[in-house]
Write a protein that holds these residues in place. Sequence first.
Motif, short mmCIF file in Angstrom:
data_model
loop_
_atom_site.label_atom_id
_atom_site.label_comp_id
_atom_site.label_asym_id
_atom_site.label_seq_id
_atom_site.Cartn_x
_atom_site.Cartn_y
_atom_site.Cartn_z
N SER A 17 0.82 -1.20 0.00
CA SER A 17 0.00 0.00 0.00
C SER A 17 0.85 1.26 0.00
N TYR A 69 -0.91 -6.91 -3.78
CA TYR A 69 -1.44 -5.56 -3.57
C TYR A 69 -2.92 -5.63 -3.19
N GLU A 73 -4.67 -4.35 0.30
CA GLU A 73 -5.71 -3.33 0.33
C GLU A 73 -7.05 -3.85 0.84
N SER A 96 -12.68 -6.97 -3.18
CA SER A 96 -12.09 -6.05 -4.16
C SER A 96 -13.16 -5.53 -5.12
N SER A 101 -3.31 4.65 -6.60
CA SER A 101 -3.45 3.98 -5.32
C SER A 101 -4.04 4.91 -4.26
N GLN A 102 -3.52 6.13 -4.18
CA GLN A 102 -4.02 7.08 -3.18
C GLN A 102 -3.58 8.49 -3.56
N SER A 159 -9.26 6.51 -5.08
CA SER A 159 -8.32 5.47 -4.65
C SER A 159 -8.61 4.19 -5.41
N ASN A 160 -7.57 3.50 -5.77
CA ASN A 160 -7.66 2.23 -6.50
C ASN A 160 -8.48 2.35 -7.78
#
Length: 560
Positions: free
Chosen positions: A104, A436, A440, A449, A472-473, A489-490
């Motif tokens: 992360s 990953y 997460e 997910s 990711s962020q 995010s994501n």
Amino acid sequence: MKGLGRRQATGRGAGEGRTDVGRIRWRKSGQRVGAPQRRRCEDPRRTRGPRCQAAVGQKVEDWEVWADQINDLVETPGQREEMSSKLLDAVVKVYCLHSEPSFSMPWQRSRQYSSYSTGFVIESPSGKGKGWLLTNAHSVAFSTVVKVKKRGDDRKYTAKVLCTCREGDMALMTVDDEDFWKDITPLEFGPLPRLQDEAVVVGYPVGGETISVTSGVVSRCETTSYVHGSRELLGIQIDAAINSGNSGGPVFDRNGRCCGIAFQSYDAADAENIGWIIPTPVVAHFLAEYARTRDSVRPGFPVIGVYFQKIESDALRAKHGLERDHKGIMIRAIEPTSCSHGVLEKGDVLLEFEGTEIACDGTVPFRKGERIAFGHLISQKFIGDEAKVKVLRNGESLDLTLKLGGVTRKIPLGMDDDPPYLVVGGLVFTAVTVLYLRSEFGDDFERNSPVRLLSSMYSMAEHEDQQVVVLSQILASEATTGYEPDEFSNLTVQSFNGQPVRNLKELARLVDACDSDFLEFEVGEHYKELLVLERKVVAQATEEIMKQHSIPAPSNFDIA
């Protein structure tokens, strides 16, 4: 229970502990020492400790008779010998310190932790007084320090990992210290065991500190899923206990030969007495691949990269011109990055692989009375080998050649290298891997997910360098003002300034070469959103973000 035993052993002196235990047990039993015990003690041929020797002609206390037998009962003349010491001495305990990357926050590493498992000594082809050590790949994954300790020794030796095979869950190590190899006889490999053959598991599982031996029989022999590498390979199921710590330990047949490596088992909540070992043919493949390639590639197993359907329906067989006695399976999809792409076609009926006929259920003959999935034939080959296949295409039989290799996954497992990252003015980008997703969304990531990411997990890569790049962020900075981190995010990165993004390295190159006033990132799947940053503030914002979050560099890979 283990901690209690250790405290009892070290919490008081040996004499005090022995005296107290003797009295307590004796009083509980309600028995007394009679004349036979005194005569035994007075017999000069059976004289034991100093208490018995001093007891001739004197009164002997009851507890002294038992106390003098304690050491003698540890090992008595004529006692059955244990398993060959040479075999047990070749089994070592493996101590490992792990430092996993943070998926992360990929510029950091997770808290270091330790583990212990089992390994064993085999002979290296070069000899020169040193051998090799075999264990499981998951036992030394992300290792920083690996040490091994021999049976009956109080010293730990530093080991060096030579290579790992993630797919086959095997690792090869050596020890540079010459003293380690003294008085060790390498184990010999035995053949693939048959059903009901004896299987003896040796290792250092939980529940104690010394070596452990459990036994059972071979229950099943078939291709099975190797959890660590997400690959289907030949495996042997046994009913002997395989617990945490047994990983990497040898399994012996009745002749004292190593017939496999313990590596996984079912949870007790799911099934009982179901453990799996890596059979020697798979081990030999790994060793041969390593000896052949050394450091050029990671040892692995080839695939042909096709998805097939069984042809057990008469109507389906008739549609493709197959007679009742014809065999084969139908190819329904082909991986674009596989060796089959451009050679095989969707709708082909695969009849034979290397001259072996494939049945309608996808199996091939194995041993007498046994069949096995035809993928086993492929796994026996090496990457780069050529294989002959026979297919039926539009009613015509064709002989074709495949150059075996691997395939590129859109979302790979992610254990081979540290996770890549790219920081642009507070936007953090990375490539999606299975690890990953687990980081997460937890161990049950396949349920938790987002569908947009899981759909990529089960889709085929069009190019060998293709990755699923995600935002990711967002780290708050002057450049990212106006974008709420919780809302972005994501999200999959689709394009940069209108140019499609194939992988993270390509995104980094596009950003580095950008000379326009704005950086525009298109993210999302069906409903795509835009994130626009001003180029003139991105550089300063990136430096501030790196300083604030202790990020060593804007990226951890070479963009050239």
